[in-house]
Design a protein around this motif. Structure first.
Motif, mmCIF file in Angstrom:
data_model
loop_
_atom_site.group_PDB
_atom_site.id
_atom_site.type_symbol
_atom_site.label_atom_id
_atom_site.label_comp_id
_atom_site.label_asym_id
_atom_site.label_seq_id
_atom_site.Cartn_x
_atom_site.Cartn_y
_atom_site.Cartn_z
ATOM 1 N N LYS A 76 0.816 -1.216 0.000
ATOM 2 C CA LYS A 76 0.000 0.000 0.000
ATOM 3 C C LYS A 76 0.854 1.273 0.000
ATOM 4 N N HIS A 77 2.011 1.229 0.665
ATOM 5 C CA HIS A 77 2.822 2.435 0.822
ATOM 6 C C HIS A 77 4.194 2.337 0.161
ATOM 7 N N ARG A 78 4.342 1.380 -0.727
ATOM 8 C CA ARG A 78 5.635 1.194 -1.390
ATOM 9 C C ARG A 78 6.083 2.451 -2.131
ATOM 10 N N PHE A 79 5.134 3.202 -2.701
ATOM 11 C CA PHE A 79 5.484 4.376 -3.505
ATOM 12 C C PHE A 79 5.025 5.700 -2.887
ATOM 13 N N THR A 80 4.566 5.673 -1.643
ATOM 14 C CA THR A 80 4.174 6.904 -0.954
ATOM 15 C C THR A 80 5.422 7.758 -0.719
ATOM 16 N N PRO A 81 5.408 9.029 -1.107
ATOM 17 C CA PRO A 81 6.588 9.867 -0.859
ATOM 18 C C PRO A 81 6.846 10.020 0.643
ATOM 19 N N PRO A 112 8.772 27.394 7.281
ATOM 20 C CA PRO A 112 7.529 26.758 6.803
ATOM 21 C C PRO A 112 7.401 26.751 5.283
ATOM 22 N N GLU A 113 7.822 27.842 4.612
ATOM 23 C CA GLU A 113 7.698 27.870 3.146
ATOM 24 C C GLU A 113 8.635 26.858 2.485
ATOM 25 N N GLN A 114 9.774 26.580 3.118
ATOM 26 C CA GLN A 114 10.689 25.547 2.618
ATOM 27 C C GLN A 114 9.992 24.187 2.685
ATOM 28 N N LEU A 115 9.341 23.924 3.802
ATOM 29 C CA LEU A 115 8.592 22.670 3.975
ATOM 30 C C LEU A 115 7.493 22.552 2.922
ATOM 31 N N LEU A 116 6.737 23.627 2.727
ATOM 32 C CA LEU A 116 5.636 23.583 1.762
ATOM 33 C C LEU A 116 6.137 23.415 0.330
ATOM 34 N N ASN A 117 7.289 24.007 0.010
ATOM 35 C CA ASN A 117 7.863 23.819 -1.329
ATOM 36 C C ASN A 117 8.198 22.354 -1.572
ATOM 37 N N VAL A 118 8.764 21.701 -0.564
ATOM 38 C CA VAL A 118 9.101 20.276 -0.706
ATOM 39 C C VAL A 118 7.827 19.441 -0.819
ATOM 40 N N ASN A 120 4.964 20.349 -2.012
ATOM 41 C CA ASN A 120 4.377 20.584 -3.340
ATOM 42 C C ASN A 120 5.116 19.849 -4.449
ATOM 43 N N LYS A 121 6.393 19.529 -4.244
ATOM 44 C CA LYS A 121 7.131 18.759 -5.244
ATOM 45 C C LYS A 121 6.617 17.323 -5.327
#
Length: 124
Positions: A76-81, A112-118, A120-121
């Protein structure tokens, strides 16, 4: 704000970090499931659909590397980022995380914006 809300699992033994990360993620319009460690996270994953995992490395009982290995062992989670959010900046630790299945790495302290950028990738 994000047009499609995602469910993000946060795994960290620090309540302050869980709260900080949760606030940033919820502000961006996503849903958060918080776990205090690897074992807690595995039980919460049983019935949940998760789009992304953010995990600390250094935690009691089960560290982040072991948690990733167990998560990747499930179909189920093999490809979860999975993004590691940690104070660990050493290249050897990053390689160990990648080998276990980590998709990304953020070193604390972070903005926080660094976290959100990652985030969103990995989740669209």
């Amino acid at each position: 704000m994000n047009s499609v809300a995602k469910t993000i699992l946060i795994v960290d033994d620090s309540a302050a970090i869980r709260q900080l990360v949760s606030f940033a993620i919820e502000y961006a319009g996503h849903t958060v499931i918080a776990a205090s460690g690897g074992k807690d996270a595995l039980t919460k994953l049983d019935n949940a659909r998760i789009d992304l995992v953010i995990s600390d490395v250094n935690m009691p009982e089960m560290d982040g590397i072991e948690f990733i290995k167990r998560l990747r062992a499930t179909a189920k989670h093999r490809f979860t980022p999975i993004v590691m959010l940690t104070t660990e900046a050493q290249q050897a630790k990053k390689q160990e995380g990648r080998a276990a299945g980590a998709s990304g790495w953020i070193v604390k302290p972070f903005k926080p914006e660094q976290l959100l950028n990652v985030i969103n990738k990995f989740v669209k």
